[in-house]
Design a protein around this motif. Structure first.
Motif, PDB file in Angstrom:
ATOM      1  N   CYS A  87      55.242 -70.943  -7.328  1.00 23.51           N
ATOM      2  CA  CYS A  87      56.328 -71.840  -7.708  1.00 23.51           C
ATOM      3  C   CYS A  87      55.799 -73.270  -7.849  1.00 23.51           C
ATOM      4  O   CYS A  87      55.045 -73.755  -7.000  1.00 23.51           O
ATOM      5  CB  CYS A  87      57.428 -71.780  -6.651  1.00 23.51           C
ATOM      6  N   ASN A 112      57.448 -75.889  -7.467  1.00 22.36           N
ATOM      7  CA  ASN A 112      58.101 -76.794  -6.528  1.00 22.36           C
ATOM      8  C   ASN A 112      57.671 -76.532  -5.085  1.00 22.36           C
ATOM      9  O   ASN A 112      57.190 -77.433  -4.421  1.00 22.36           O
ATOM     10  CB  ASN A 112      59.624 -76.677  -6.645  1.00 22.36           C
ATOM     11  N   CYS A 113      57.825 -75.311  -4.615  1.00 19.11           N
ATOM     12  CA  CYS A 113      57.565 -75.022  -3.197  1.00 19.11           C
ATOM     13  C   CYS A 113      56.199 -74.375  -2.954  1.00 19.11           C
ATOM     14  O   CYS A 113      55.816 -74.169  -1.809  1.00 19.11           O
ATOM     15  CB  CYS A 113      58.670 -74.138  -2.627  1.00 19.11           C
ATOM     16  N   PHE A 152      59.210 -71.340 -11.649  1.00 19.70           N
ATOM     17  CA  PHE A 152      59.877 -71.557 -10.377  1.00 19.70           C
ATOM     18  C   PHE A 152      60.331 -70.224  -9.809  1.00 19.70           C
ATOM     19  O   PHE A 152      60.627 -69.287 -10.546  1.00 19.70           O
ATOM     20  CB  PHE A 152      61.088 -72.478 -10.550  1.00 19.70           C
ATOM     21  N   CYS A 153      60.449 -70.171  -8.473  1.00 21.05           N
ATOM     22  CA  CYS A 153      60.869 -68.933  -7.810  1.00 21.05           C
ATOM     23  C   CYS A 153      62.386 -68.783  -7.809  1.00 21.05           C
ATOM     24  O   CYS A 153      62.886 -67.673  -7.639  1.00 21.05           O
ATOM     25  CB  CYS A 153      60.326 -68.888  -6.389  1.00 21.05           C
ATOM     26  N   SER A 154      63.116 -69.885  -7.988  1.00 18.90           N
ATOM     27  CA  SER A 154      64.581 -69.823  -7.958  1.00 18.90           C
ATOM     28  C   SER A 154      65.177 -70.998  -8.717  1.00 18.90           C
ATOM     29  O   SER A 154      64.490 -71.975  -9.014  1.00 18.90           O
ATOM     30  CB  SER A 154      65.079 -69.844  -6.512  1.00 18.90           C
ATOM     31  N   ASP A 167      67.317 -72.983  -7.381  1.00 17.79           N
ATOM     32  CA  ASP A 167      67.315 -74.093  -6.427  1.00 17.79           C
ATOM     33  C   ASP A 167      66.014 -74.888  -6.502  1.00 17.79           C
ATOM     34  O   ASP A 167      66.039 -76.116  -6.485  1.00 17.79           O
ATOM     35  CB  ASP A 167      67.526 -73.589  -5.001  1.00 17.79           C
ATOM     36  N   CYS A 168      64.886 -74.206  -6.588  1.00 16.19           N
ATOM     37  CA  CYS A 168      63.603 -74.894  -6.694  1.00 16.19           C
ATOM     38  C   CYS A 168      63.496 -75.664  -8.012  1.00 16.19           C
ATOM     39  O   CYS A 168      62.974 -76.770  -8.046  1.00 16.19           O
ATOM     40  CB  CYS A 168      62.433 -73.916  -6.567  1.00 16.19           C
ATOM     41  N   GLN A 170      65.567 -78.823  -7.565  1.00 16.79           N
ATOM     42  CA  GLN A 170      64.881 -79.786  -6.700  1.00 16.79           C
ATOM     43  C   GLN A 170      63.741 -80.470  -7.446  1.00 16.79           C
ATOM     44  O   GLN A 170      63.521 -81.667  -7.281  1.00 16.79           O
ATOM     45  CB  GLN A 170      64.341 -79.088  -5.457  1.00 16.79           C
ATOM     46  N   ALA A 171      63.021 -79.739  -8.272  1.00 15.58           N
ATOM     47  CA  ALA A 171      61.906 -80.313  -9.028  1.00 15.58           C
ATOM     48  C   ALA A 171      62.395 -81.366 -10.016  1.00 15.58           C
ATOM     49  O   ALA A 171      61.668 -82.299 -10.349  1.00 15.58           O
ATOM     50  CB  ALA A 171      61.146 -79.211  -9.757  1.00 15.58           C
TER      51      ALA A 171
END
Length: 57
Positions: A3, A5-6, A22-24, A26-27, A30-31
């Motif tokens: 991901c 982001n995380c 991204f994995c989700s 939400d990520c 956030q990015a």
């Protein structure tokens, strides 16, 4: 694949946005500097009144 982001390993189908994975959702939010708990405009039934302008009757 990890991901953007995380940095966690993406185990299911990745979400690709602007060339990053991204994995989700939400990520991805956030990015982009968005609050992952806040609904985006297209996720609600709200219409931006400023956007309507003179077209509203």
């Amino acid at each position: 694949m990890y991901c953007a982001n995380c940095n966690e390993k993406i185990m299911n189908d990745p979400l690709k946005i602007a060339g990053d994975y991204f994995c989700s959702v939400d990520c991805a939010k956030q990015a982009q500097g968005l609050d992952p708990d806040e609904l985006l405009v297209y996720e609600t039934d709200e219409i931006d009144q400023d956007f309507l302008g003179d077209y509203e009757e």
